[in-house]
Write a protein that holds these residues in place. Structure first.
Motif, short mmCIF file in Angstrom:
data_model
loop_
_atom_site.label_atom_id
_atom_site.label_comp_id
_atom_site.label_asym_id
_atom_site.label_seq_id
_atom_site.Cartn_x
_atom_site.Cartn_y
_atom_site.Cartn_z
N GLY A 1 0.75 -1.40 -0.53
CA GLY A 1 0.31 0.37 -0.12
C GLY A 1 1.37 1.31 -0.41
O GLY A 1 2.17 1.19 0.08
N GLU A 2 0.26 2.60 -0.49
CA GLU A 2 1.00 3.62 0.18
C GLU A 2 2.03 3.48 -0.92
O GLU A 2 3.24 4.48 -0.93
N GLY A 3 1.68 3.59 -2.45
CA GLY A 3 2.58 4.02 -3.44
C GLY A 3 3.71 2.85 -3.37
O GLY A 3 4.71 3.25 -4.18
N GLY A 4 4.22 1.97 -2.66
CA GLY A 4 4.69 0.91 -2.46
C GLY A 4 4.26 -0.17 -4.19
O GLY A 4 3.42 0.32 -4.23
N LEU A 5 5.80 -0.93 -3.95
CA LEU A 5 5.19 -1.49 -5.43
C LEU A 5 4.61 -3.33 -5.01
O LEU A 5 5.33 -3.71 -4.26
N SER A 6 3.94 -2.99 -6.15
CA SER A 6 3.23 -3.94 -6.08
C SER A 6 3.57 -5.76 -6.99
O SER A 6 3.66 -4.71 -8.76
N VAL A 7 3.58 -7.05 -7.39
CA VAL A 7 4.26 -7.51 -8.00
C VAL A 7 3.07 -8.79 -7.88
O VAL A 7 2.62 -9.62 -6.80
N PHE A 8 3.17 -9.15 -9.46
CA PHE A 8 2.76 -10.54 -9.36
C PHE A 8 3.40 -11.45 -10.37
O PHE A 8 3.17 -10.69 -12.04
N SER A 9 4.07 -12.75 -10.74
CA SER A 9 4.30 -12.80 -11.16
C SER A 9 4.22 -14.84 -11.34
O SER A 9 3.86 -15.58 -9.87
N GLY A 10 5.49 -15.16 -12.14
CA GLY A 10 5.24 -16.78 -12.50
C GLY A 10 6.43 -17.29 -13.12
O GLY A 10 6.64 -16.28 -13.73
N GLY A 11 6.70 -18.58 -13.48
CA GLY A 11 8.12 -18.91 -14.04
C GLY A 11 8.04 -20.12 -13.67
O GLY A 11 7.72 -21.01 -12.69
N TYR A 12 9.45 -20.91 -13.97
CA TYR A 12 10.42 -21.33 -13.64
C TYR A 12 12.02 -21.61 -13.16
O TYR A 12 12.15 -20.91 -14.49
N ALA A 13 12.90 -22.35 -12.44
CA ALA A 13 14.12 -22.62 -12.86
C ALA A 13 14.26 -23.97 -13.12
O ALA A 13 13.97 -24.61 -12.20
N SER A 14 15.48 -23.66 -13.49
CA SER A 14 16.01 -25.68 -13.73
C SER A 14 17.33 -25.36 -13.28
O SER A 14 18.36 -23.92 -13.75
N THR A 15 18.07 -26.57 -13.54
CA THR A 15 19.33 -26.56 -12.91
C THR A 15 20.28 -27.69 -14.11
O THR A 15 19.89 -28.01 -14.23
N SER A 16 21.33 -27.13 -14.12
CA SER A 16 22.46 -29.00 -15.18
C SER A 16 24.23 -28.29 -14.16
O SER A 16 23.98 -27.09 -13.02
N TRP A 17 24.50 -29.64 -14.40
CA TRP A 17 25.92 -29.47 -14.21
C TRP A 17 25.88 -29.80 -12.21
O TRP A 17 26.85 -28.41 -11.91
N GLN A 18 25.06 -30.09 -11.89
CA GLN A 18 25.68 -30.82 -10.52
C GLN A 18 24.91 -29.65 -9.76
O GLN A 18 25.62 -29.52 -8.63
N ASP A 19 23.49 -29.16 -10.09
CA ASP A 19 23.34 -27.40 -9.93
C ASP A 19 24.24 -26.65 -9.52
O ASP A 19 24.08 -25.46 -8.85
#
Length: 319
Positions: free
Chosen positions: A122-140
């Motif tokens: 509220g009061e002018g602060g940043l509001s965010v809605f997001s979605g996605g995916y994280a993947s790993t390789s090389w033993q994380d």
């Protein structure tokens, strides 16, 4: 020359909690109060605030509940902060007033897998809605994150994408232990036709020339290009170097039950803003606690070297 008390380092309140744990463990009545097994480790995210400019109170103090529930309460010079937070199953829940901004947040951000976040301020602060995916390789060691979302701040509504690739690798070379890491990220804002990209580089090395003495050095660089439609997402050029020397005693001195456990000298150079910091830390050790703690005295040299600021805090160090 100015004097100022600054916020304590993380786990500044560990001593009080450990004392509570010792007391609870000593009880033998049917009404014995048992703390969660991992309760003392939760103090890693606790910050005690004692400052004439930042206020007085505590952020992220863990409650003795099975779930990692934390409370924040700070009296700043011109406002009160207060709220609850919970971290469970790679998900953060927060509700309250943080840094004078009403906030309601649910963020699911495991190291790999599906990601989502909903933050309303509220009061002018940043509001965010997001979605996605994280993947790993090389033993994380390599992580790839892709998110899409929409950000709201004041009159600005900005759909955006975030793409990030990070990699880290450690390798010993004789007596030296080294670690290097890099992160590349890009934000795009289709409606505003803006793009900002940044690249971070980090390198560190440590060596123990004699028993008990550890010398370490690190350097961080960030390069940025482009513009961001959301100021809260914007990054800037940054450079910082650190040098540390830590000496640990085999046991507390003068007696193993309680005494001096370690001493440390630190220096940091903020090349971007032309600040230099030096610190001297003294750590006390007791057989009752799984961590060392003690006072820290530092001094900040301001740009140009003509003014400075004394820094006082409480620091901790693992055994």
């Amino acid at each position: 020359m100015k004097f100022r008390r600054v916020s304590f380092a993380r786990r500044a309140l560990a001593g009080a909690a450990l004392a509570l744990s010792t007391f609870a463990a000593a009880q033998t009545s049917p009404f014995q109060f048992n703390l969660p097994p991992d309760y003392l480790n939760r103090f890693g995210g606790t910050e005690a605030v004692v400052s004439s400019t930042d206020g007085y109170g505590v952020r992220g103090f863990p409650l003795p509940t099975p779930l990692d529930l934390r409370v924040s309460l700070v009296k700043a010079p011109t406002y009160w902060d207060g709220g609850l937070s919970l971290r469970a199953s790679d998900t953060t829940f927060r509700v309250g007033r943080f840094y004078n901004v009403p906030t309601l947040e649910i963020t699911h951000d495991p190291y790999k897998g599906a990601q989502f976040s909903g933050v309303v301020r509220g009061e002018g602060g940043l509001s965010v809605f997001s979605g996605g995916y994280a993947s790993t390789s090389w033993q994380d060691r390599v992580r790839v994150l892709n998110n899409v979302g929409v950000a709201f701040k004041g009159e600005v509504t900005a759909p955006y994408t975030r793409s990030e690739v990070s990699v880290g690798y450690g390798q010993p070379f004789g007596a030296f232990n080294t670690y290097v890491a890099a992160t590349a990220r890009a934000y795009t804002f289709p409606l505003q036709r803006e793009v900002q990209g940044s690249v971070d580089f980090y390198a560190s090395a440590s060596v123990s020339p004699v028993k008990g003495l550890l010398l370490s050095a690190s350097h961080f660089e960030r390069f940025v290009a482009g513009t961001s439609a959301v100021p809260d997402f914007a990054l800037g050029r940054y450079q910082e170097s650190n040098l540390n020397a830590t000496y640990r005693l085999d046991s507390a001195w003068p007696v193993p039950e309680f005494g001096l456990g370690a001493v440390r000298a630190r220096s940091a150079r903020n090349w971007t803003n032309d600040y230099t910091y030096v610190y001297g830390d003294v750590f006390l050790r007791t057989s009752l606690l799984p961590t060392m703690f003690g006072p820290s005295v530092g001094y900040r040299v301001d740009p140009g070297g003509k003014t400075g600021l004394w820094l006082f805090s409480l620091v901790t160090l693992g055994l």
